[in-house]
Every structure is written in structure tokens, then in C-alpha cells.
Motif scaffolding. Structure first.
Motif, PDB file in Angstrom:
ATOM      1  N   ALA A  59       0.832  -1.207   0.000  1.00 26.90           N
ATOM      2  CA  ALA A  59       0.000   0.000   0.000  1.00 26.90           C
ATOM      3  C   ALA A  59       0.867   1.259   0.000  1.00 26.90           C
ATOM      4  O   ALA A  59       0.585   2.230  -0.724  1.00 26.90           O
ATOM      5  N   LEU A  60       1.934   1.250   0.791  1.00 26.62           N
ATOM      6  CA  LEU A  60       2.844   2.399   0.814  1.00 26.62           C
ATOM      7  C   LEU A  60       3.573   2.553  -0.523  1.00 26.62           C
ATOM      8  O   LEU A  60       3.825   3.680  -0.973  1.00 26.62           O
ATOM      9  N   ALA A  61       3.897   1.431  -1.152  1.00 25.19           N
ATOM     10  CA  ALA A  61       4.566   1.501  -2.452  1.00 25.19           C
ATOM     11  C   ALA A  61       3.645   2.114  -3.503  1.00 25.19           C
ATOM     12  O   ALA A  61       4.078   2.940  -4.327  1.00 25.19           O
ATOM     13  N   VAL A  62       2.369   1.735  -3.485  1.00 26.19           N
ATOM     14  CA  VAL A  62       1.406   2.333  -4.425  1.00 26.19           C
ATOM     15  C   VAL A  62       1.288   3.825  -4.172  1.00 26.19           C
ATOM     16  O   VAL A  62       1.328   4.641  -5.110  1.00 26.19           O
ATOM     17  N   ALA A  63       1.138   4.207  -2.888  1.00 25.23           N
ATOM     18  CA  ALA A  63       1.003   5.627  -2.556  1.00 25.23           C
ATOM     19  C   ALA A  63       2.259   6.407  -2.943  1.00 25.23           C
ATOM     20  O   ALA A  63       2.181   7.509  -3.493  1.00 25.23           O
ATOM     21  N   GLY A  64       3.423   5.829  -2.682  1.00 26.94           N
ATOM     22  CA  GLY A  64       4.666   6.514  -3.030  1.00 26.94           C
ATOM     23  C   GLY A  64       4.847   6.664  -4.527  1.00 26.94           C
ATOM     24  O   GLY A  64       5.296   7.723  -5.003  1.00 26.94           O
ATOM     25  N   TYR A  65       4.492   5.630  -5.268  1.00 21.49           N
ATOM     26  CA  TYR A  65       4.617   5.716  -6.733  1.00 21.49           C
ATOM     27  C   TYR A  65       3.703   6.799  -7.289  1.00 21.49           C
ATOM     28  O   TYR A  65       4.111   7.595  -8.143  1.00 21.49           O
ATOM     29  N   LEU A  66       2.461   6.839  -6.807  1.00 23.72           N
ATOM     30  CA  LEU A  66       1.533   7.865  -7.290  1.00 23.72           C
ATOM     31  C   LEU A  66       2.015   9.260  -6.921  1.00 23.72           C
ATOM     32  O   LEU A  66       1.868  10.197  -7.705  1.00 23.72           O
ATOM     33  N   ALA A  67       2.584   9.410  -5.718  1.00 23.72           N
ATOM     34  CA  ALA A  67       3.065  10.725  -5.294  1.00 23.72           C
ATOM     35  C   ALA A  67       4.249  11.188  -6.139  1.00 23.72           C
ATOM     36  O   ALA A  67       4.365  12.375  -6.476  1.00 23.72           O
ATOM     37  N   LEU A  68       5.128  10.264  -6.528  1.00 22.96           N
ATOM     38  CA  LEU A  68       6.334  10.642  -7.262  1.00 22.96           C
ATOM     39  C   LEU A  68       6.110  10.771  -8.769  1.00 22.96           C
ATOM     40  O   LEU A  68       6.641  11.690  -9.403  1.00 22.96           O
ATOM     41  N   PHE A  69       5.336   9.853  -9.342  1.00 24.44           N
ATOM     42  CA  PHE A  69       5.260   9.774 -10.798  1.00 24.44           C
ATOM     43  C   PHE A  69       3.889  10.091 -11.382  1.00 24.44           C
ATOM     44  O   PHE A  69       3.759  10.153 -12.606  1.00 24.44           O
ATOM     45  N   PRO A  71       1.420  12.861 -10.162  1.00 24.56           N
ATOM     46  CA  PRO A  71       0.886  13.877  -9.249  1.00 24.56           C
ATOM     47  C   PRO A  71      -0.573  14.233  -9.504  1.00 24.56           C
ATOM     48  O   PRO A  71      -1.270  14.665  -8.591  1.00 24.56           O
ATOM     49  N   ARG A  72      -1.068  14.046 -10.731  1.00 22.41           N
ATOM     50  CA  ARG A  72      -2.467  14.393 -10.988  1.00 22.41           C
ATOM     51  C   ARG A  72      -3.419  13.451 -10.258  1.00 22.41           C
ATOM     52  O   ARG A  72      -4.580  13.793 -10.043  1.00 22.41           O
ATOM     53  N   VAL A  73      -2.929  12.276  -9.880  1.00 24.68           N
ATOM     54  CA  VAL A  73      -3.729  11.391  -9.025  1.00 24.68           C
ATOM     55  C   VAL A  73      -3.489  11.724  -7.561  1.00 24.68           C
ATOM     56  O   VAL A  73      -4.435  11.839  -6.770  1.00 24.68           O
ATOM     57  N   HIS A  74      -2.227  11.915  -7.201  1.00 28.92           N
ATOM     58  CA  HIS A  74      -1.875  12.172  -5.801  1.00 28.92           C
ATOM     59  C   HIS A  74      -2.505  13.461  -5.284  1.00 28.92           C
ATOM     60  O   HIS A  74      -2.890  13.538  -4.106  1.00 28.92           O
ATOM     61  N   GLY A  78      -9.957  12.221  -4.412  1.00 30.07           N
ATOM     62  CA  GLY A  78     -11.019  11.414  -5.001  1.00 30.07           C
ATOM     63  C   GLY A  78     -10.467  10.360  -5.953  1.00 30.07           C
ATOM     64  O   GLY A  78     -10.915   9.203  -5.955  1.00 30.07           O
ATOM     65  N   ARG A  79      -9.495  10.753  -6.765  1.00 28.53           N
ATOM     66  CA  ARG A  79      -8.882   9.793  -7.690  1.00 28.53           C
ATOM     67  C   ARG A  79      -8.090   8.730  -6.935  1.00 28.53           C
ATOM     68  O   ARG A  79      -8.132   7.548  -7.289  1.00 28.53           O
ATOM     69  N   THR A  80      -7.359   9.159  -5.898  1.00 30.56           N
ATOM     70  CA  THR A  80      -6.607   8.196  -5.092  1.00 30.56           C
ATOM     71  C   THR A  80      -7.555   7.195  -4.437  1.00 30.56           C
ATOM     72  O   THR A  80      -7.299   5.980  -4.431  1.00 30.56           O
ATOM     73  N   GLY A  81      -8.646   7.706  -3.887  1.00 31.87           N
ATOM     74  CA  GLY A  81      -9.631   6.815  -3.270  1.00 31.87           C
ATOM     75  C   GLY A  81     -10.271   5.880  -4.280  1.00 31.87           C
ATOM     76  O   GLY A  81     -10.549   4.718  -3.974  1.00 31.87           O
ATOM     77  N   GLY A  82     -10.507   6.393  -5.496  1.00 32.83           N
ATOM     78  CA  GLY A  82     -11.088   5.549  -6.537  1.00 32.83           C
ATOM     79  C   GLY A  82     -10.170   4.404  -6.923  1.00 32.83           C
ATOM     80  O   GLY A  82     -10.622   3.257  -7.100  1.00 32.83           O
ATOM     81  N   ILE A  83      -8.862   4.692  -7.046  1.00 32.35           N
ATOM     82  CA  ILE A  83      -7.909   3.632  -7.379  1.00 32.35           C
ATOM     83  C   ILE A  83      -7.818   2.614  -6.246  1.00 32.35           C
ATOM     84  O   ILE A  83      -7.785   1.404  -6.477  1.00 32.35           O
ATOM     85  N   ALA A  84      -7.813   3.110  -4.999  1.00 33.65           N
ATOM     86  CA  ALA A  84      -7.763   2.192  -3.854  1.00 33.65           C
ATOM     87  C   ALA A  84      -8.999   1.291  -3.824  1.00 33.65           C
ATOM     88  O   ALA A  84      -8.898   0.084  -3.570  1.00 33.65           O
ATOM     89  N   ALA A  85     -10.166   1.892  -4.086  1.00 32.16           N
ATOM     90  CA  ALA A  85     -11.401   1.093  -4.099  1.00 32.16           C
ATOM     91  C   ALA A  85     -11.378   0.073  -5.234  1.00 32.16           C
ATOM     92  O   ALA A  85     -11.838  -1.070  -5.075  1.00 32.16           O
ATOM     93  N   LEU A  86     -10.836   0.469  -6.384  1.00 31.27           N
ATOM     94  CA  LEU A  86     -10.743  -0.451  -7.516  1.00 31.27           C
ATOM     95  C   LEU A  86      -9.830  -1.629  -7.188  1.00 31.27           C
ATOM     96  O   LEU A  86     -10.162  -2.790  -7.482  1.00 31.27           O
ATOM     97  N   ASP A 125      -1.882   6.185 -17.762  1.00 33.09           N
ATOM     98  CA  ASP A 125      -0.846   5.894 -18.755  1.00 33.09           C
ATOM     99  C   ASP A 125      -0.255   4.521 -18.491  1.00 33.09           C
ATOM    100  O   ASP A 125      -0.617   3.834 -17.539  1.00 33.09           O
ATOM    101  N   GLN A 126       0.688   4.131 -19.356  1.00 26.41           N
ATOM    102  CA  GLN A 126       1.246   2.781 -19.286  1.00 26.41           C
ATOM    103  C   GLN A 126       2.060   2.546 -18.021  1.00 26.41           C
ATOM    104  O   GLN A 126       1.982   1.480 -17.416  1.00 26.41           O
ATOM    105  N   ARG A 127       2.839   3.536 -17.617  1.00 27.76           N
ATOM    106  CA  ARG A 127       3.681   3.351 -16.436  1.00 27.76           C
ATOM    107  C   ARG A 127       2.848   3.119 -15.179  1.00 27.76           C
ATOM    108  O   ARG A 127       3.135   2.228 -14.384  1.00 27.76           O
ATOM    109  N   VAL A 128       1.820   3.933 -15.007  1.00 29.73           N
ATOM    110  CA  VAL A 128       0.955   3.790 -13.833  1.00 29.73           C
ATOM    111  C   VAL A 128       0.255   2.435 -13.857  1.00 29.73           C
ATOM    112  O   VAL A 128       0.191   1.727 -12.845  1.00 29.73           O
TER     113      VAL A 128
END
Length: 199
Positions: A59-69, A71-74, A78-86, A125-128
């Protein structure tokens, strides 16, 4: 007079492919009951803590990746919560479907992770998609206690799906993605089937 049978550690009651007899099933039930009455609390605690630690690290790795690479999700809770729920919903589907249909374990374990990758590559995108799909595959393997071979199949299916959906110009792109991912999973699963035809 009560008769007790001693089962050594590692001694199988029945093996995969055997026709399960009523005597074996009764012995299996008695062994489970005896184990539940005399639990090794330290082992149970260590196993629980290890699973909790692994899930927390992912979970921390997902959060860290979104924060670093990404930012439009981080920057949008709402988007972060949507990805977590998915991710949680896909994990629940994998677990429930596997319990309901154990014979389809390979499909029920792999399909949710590939679905996650497809949804995220379309939305972001592909990386995410590849990064989060990879981490979700680890969660599924932990939940279903699957070996590295199943995880490799997850990565294969997710990678082919992500690569084929770089640009979606028409419905043919989605069809090509489905065919490519299915072919890759079929070829990747052949060694596993050859090694264990009952898997």
C-alpha cells in the motif's frame, strides 16, 4: 475408549488427484479440529504480522509511486480513493471467485489484475498501469497463497494488455489487446500445465 491416531508433521492425508474417501475426509476434519484446539499462538501471530506487513508495504509503495510519478492522481484525493477502491474490489473478486470455483483458480487469480491494468492504462498511462498492476498481483498472490509462476502469468497478461493499449483509436485496438493477452497467457501457462496437468 477413545482411539487417537497420530499424524506426523508433513504427512499427507490425501493427495491431489486421489479419490477422496469418507475415512480420509473424516480424518481431515478431526485433524483441523485438533489443530484449532491447540494452536501455536506464536506461529499464528508471526504469520498474521508478516501478511499485515507485506500488505502495508505494498500500500505504501502504491502511494509513493503515485506521489512521485503521477501527481495528478496524488493531488486529487477522489482519484486516489477511486484507485484504492478499484484495487480492493478486484482483490475481493479474485478471492471470492476462487473460493466459489477453485478449479478455475488460474483464471480467477489472473483476470482481476489484468483488468486493473487495462482500466488504469485507459484512464492514465502505461507506467501507472504496469506499476500498480504489478503490485496488485503481489496482493492477489498473498491472498490466494499462489507461487511465483502464477505471478509471472499475471505480469505477462498485464504487460501485453498495457503494451497493446498505448493508443486506442478504435475498437480493433481493444480486440487486439484481448487476443494478445490471451495468447500470451496461453503460451505462458503451457509449462505449468505440462509440469502439473491437474493444476
Amino acid at each position: 475408549q477413545t482411539v487417537k491416531s497420530v499424524i506426523q508433521v508433513g504427512q499427507p492425508i490425501y493427495k491431489r488427484g486421489d479419490v477422496l474417501t469418507q475415512q480420509q475426509f473424516d480424518q481431515y476434519r478431526r485433524e483441523l479440529q485438533a489443530f484449532s484446539q491447540q494452536p501455536d499462538r506464536l506461529k499464528v501471530l508471526l504469520r498474521t504480522l508478516s501478511v499485515f506487513g507485506a500488505v502495508t508495504a505494498i500500500a505504501l509503495a502504491v502511494a509513493g509511486y503515485l506521489a512521485l510519478f503521477c501527481p495528478r492522481v496524488h493531488n486529487h484525493p477522489g482519484r486516489t480513493g477511486g484507485i484504492a477502491a478499484l484495487l480492493a474490489a478486484a482483490l475481493a473478486v479474485a478471492a471470492v471467485a476462487t473460493v466459489l470455483s477453485p478449479g478455475l483458480l488460474t483464471a480467477t487469480a489472473i483476470a482481476p489484475t489484468v483488468f486493473i491494468a487495462v482500466v488504469l492504462v485507459i484512464g492514465y498511462d502505461q507506467r501507472v498501469a504496469l506499476a500498480i498492476g504489478t503490485l496488485h498481483g503481489v496482493l492477489v498472490c498473498i491472498a490466494l497463497d499462489q507461487p511465483i509462476g502464477v505471478y509471472a502469468l499475471m505480469l505477462t497478461g498485464a504487460s501485453f494488455a498495457v503494451l497493446q493499449l498505448n493508443e486506442i483509436r478504435d475498437r480493433r485496438g481493444i480486440i487486439r489487446m484481448g487476443l494478445s493477452a490471451a495468447a500470451a497467457l496461453a503460451l505462458g501457462g503451457l509449462p505449468a500445465l505440462a509440469a502439473d496437468p491437474l493444476a
